[in-house]
Structures are given as C-alpha cells and as structure tokens.
Design a protein around this motif. Structure first.
Motif, PDB file in Angstrom:
ATOM      1  N   GLN A 248      32.688  67.465 103.904  1.00  0.00           N
ATOM      2  CA  GLN A 248      32.534  66.227 103.143  1.00  0.00           C
ATOM      3  C   GLN A 248      31.755  66.482 101.856  1.00  0.00           C
ATOM      4  O   GLN A 248      30.955  67.430 101.783  1.00  0.00           O
ATOM      5  N   PRO A 249      31.963  65.651 100.856  1.00  0.00           N
ATOM      6  CA  PRO A 249      31.162  65.784  99.623  1.00  0.00           C
ATOM      7  C   PRO A 249      29.668  65.760  99.938  1.00  0.00           C
ATOM      8  O   PRO A 249      29.213  64.970 100.764  1.00  0.00           O
TER       9      PRO A 249
ATOM     10  N   SER B 106      25.776  71.186  98.151  1.00  0.00           N
ATOM     11  CA  SER B 106      26.107  70.016  97.323  1.00  0.00           C
ATOM     12  C   SER B 106      27.548  70.063  96.845  1.00  0.00           C
ATOM     13  O   SER B 106      27.847  69.874  95.664  1.00  0.00           O
TER      14      SER B 106
ATOM     15  N   LYS C 193      31.365  69.393  95.926  1.00  0.00           N
ATOM     16  CA  LYS C 193      32.050  68.278  95.278  1.00  0.00           C
ATOM     17  C   LYS C 193      33.557  68.411  95.499  1.00  0.00           C
ATOM     18  O   LYS C 193      34.053  69.529  95.716  1.00  0.00           O
ATOM     19  N   PRO C 194      34.295  67.324  95.403  1.00  0.00           N
ATOM     20  CA  PRO C 194      35.754  67.421  95.559  1.00  0.00           C
ATOM     21  C   PRO C 194      36.380  68.418  94.580  1.00  0.00           C
ATOM     22  O   PRO C 194      37.361  69.093  94.932  1.00  0.00           O
ATOM     23  N   GLU C 195      35.819  68.548  93.404  1.00  0.00           N
ATOM     24  CA  GLU C 195      36.371  69.499  92.433  1.00  0.00           C
ATOM     25  C   GLU C 195      36.113  70.959  92.795  1.00  0.00           C
ATOM     26  O   GLU C 195      36.615  71.865  92.117  1.00  0.00           O
ATOM     27  N   ASP C 196      35.346  71.208  93.841  1.00  0.00           N
ATOM     28  CA  ASP C 196      35.180  72.578  94.340  1.00  0.00           C
ATOM     29  C   ASP C 196      36.336  72.988  95.255  1.00  0.00           C
ATOM     30  O   ASP C 196      36.410  74.150  95.672  1.00  0.00           O
ATOM     31  N   THR C 197      37.208  72.063  95.565  1.00  0.00           N
ATOM     32  CA  THR C 197      38.354  72.351  96.417  1.00  0.00           C
ATOM     33  C   THR C 197      39.256  73.387  95.771  1.00  0.00           C
ATOM     34  O   THR C 197      39.698  73.222  94.624  1.00  0.00           O
TER      35      THR C 197
ATOM     36  N   VAL D 183      37.014  69.962  99.980  1.00  0.00           N
ATOM     37  CA  VAL D 183      35.896  69.025  99.971  1.00  0.00           C
ATOM     38  C   VAL D 183      36.474  67.619  99.846  1.00  0.00           C
ATOM     39  O   VAL D 183      37.018  67.238  98.809  1.00  0.00           O
ATOM     40  N   SER D 184      36.369  66.877 100.930  1.00  0.00           N
ATOM     41  CA  SER D 184      36.991  65.555 100.958  1.00  0.00           C
ATOM     42  C   SER D 184      36.338  64.697 102.028  1.00  0.00           C
ATOM     43  O   SER D 184      35.879  65.210 103.054  1.00  0.00           O
ATOM     44  N   SER D 185      36.297  63.404 101.764  1.00  0.00           N
ATOM     45  CA  SER D 185      35.775  62.474 102.756  1.00  0.00           C
ATOM     46  C   SER D 185      36.909  61.904 103.594  1.00  0.00           C
ATOM     47  O   SER D 185      36.663  61.113 104.511  1.00  0.00           O
TER      48      SER D 185
END
Length: 119
Positions: free
Chosen positions: A13-14, A84, A86-90, A117-119
């Motif tokens: 998760q983020p 920490s 973030k979705p952009e780290d996917t 990285v996602s909720s």
C-alpha cells in the motif's frame, strides 16, 4: 557466466515499505558496482540507486530520502530498502552489476521483480 537473482518484490500500500535483494553468483572475481534500475509500462529503464565497491552511492532524485541501497560484499548481495512507497514507484525493478572475471569487466542484469504500490 554470472547470474543475478532478485527477490522481495510484491504488492504494498502507499506509504508502505519493501526490501529488495539481489544475489550474484557464478564466475566472480570481484564486483565493482551493483545497482537497481526500474521500468514502468511504456517507459524506459532508469537508474534508481547504485553502490560502488568503494562505498559511493548514487540515487535518482525521485527516491532520495526514501530508498537506501546497501551491500553485503562477502555474499555478493545488494539490497534496496524502499520506504514511503508511492504509486509512481510501481515498476519492474532490475538488478545490475559490473563484474570482473579476472580478465575483464562484464555487465549483467537480473530477470526483474515486480513492485506494485496500490491501495
């Protein structure tokens, strides 16, 4: 021949954390540099972090302060602690190493490990 085997990817998760590992094995005299790259769908593969045998580190601006690269030289293993997130780290994260065979340097890539990285 040298093999790089990554592990530790997954879904988080983020705001969460993951730790990636990359173990090098095979015909290794020494390793001068190990690093992590990542490639998101439709984008080029970019450097995330790198670490030389002398201890010099290099980080992408987008991960500075959140990611830490470290190395166990005795085990020819490099780690990437990612905090920490973030979705952009996917992306798919790839290990890379400059290996000295005893006569010359070769550059090797791992097979990649998916980080989502996602909720």
């Amino acid at each position: 021949q040298v093999q790089l085997v990554e592990s530790g990817g997954g879904l988080v998760q983020p705001g969460g954390s993951l730790r990636l590992s990359c173990a090098a094995s095979g015909s290794i005299f020494s390793i001068s540099r190990m690093g992590w790259y990542r490639q998101a769908p439709g984008k080029q593969r970019d450097l995330v972090a790198a670490l030389t045998s002398g201890g010099t580190t290099n980080y992408s601006d987008s991960v500075k302060g959140r990611f830490t690269i470290s190395r166990d030289s005795a085990k020819n293993t490099v780690f990437l602690q990612m905090n920490s997130l973030k979705p952009e780290d996917t992306a798919v994260y790839y290990c890379n190493a400059d290996v000295y065979s005893g006569s010359r340097y070769y550059n090797y890539w791992g097979q990649g490990t998916q980080v989502t990285v996602s909720s």
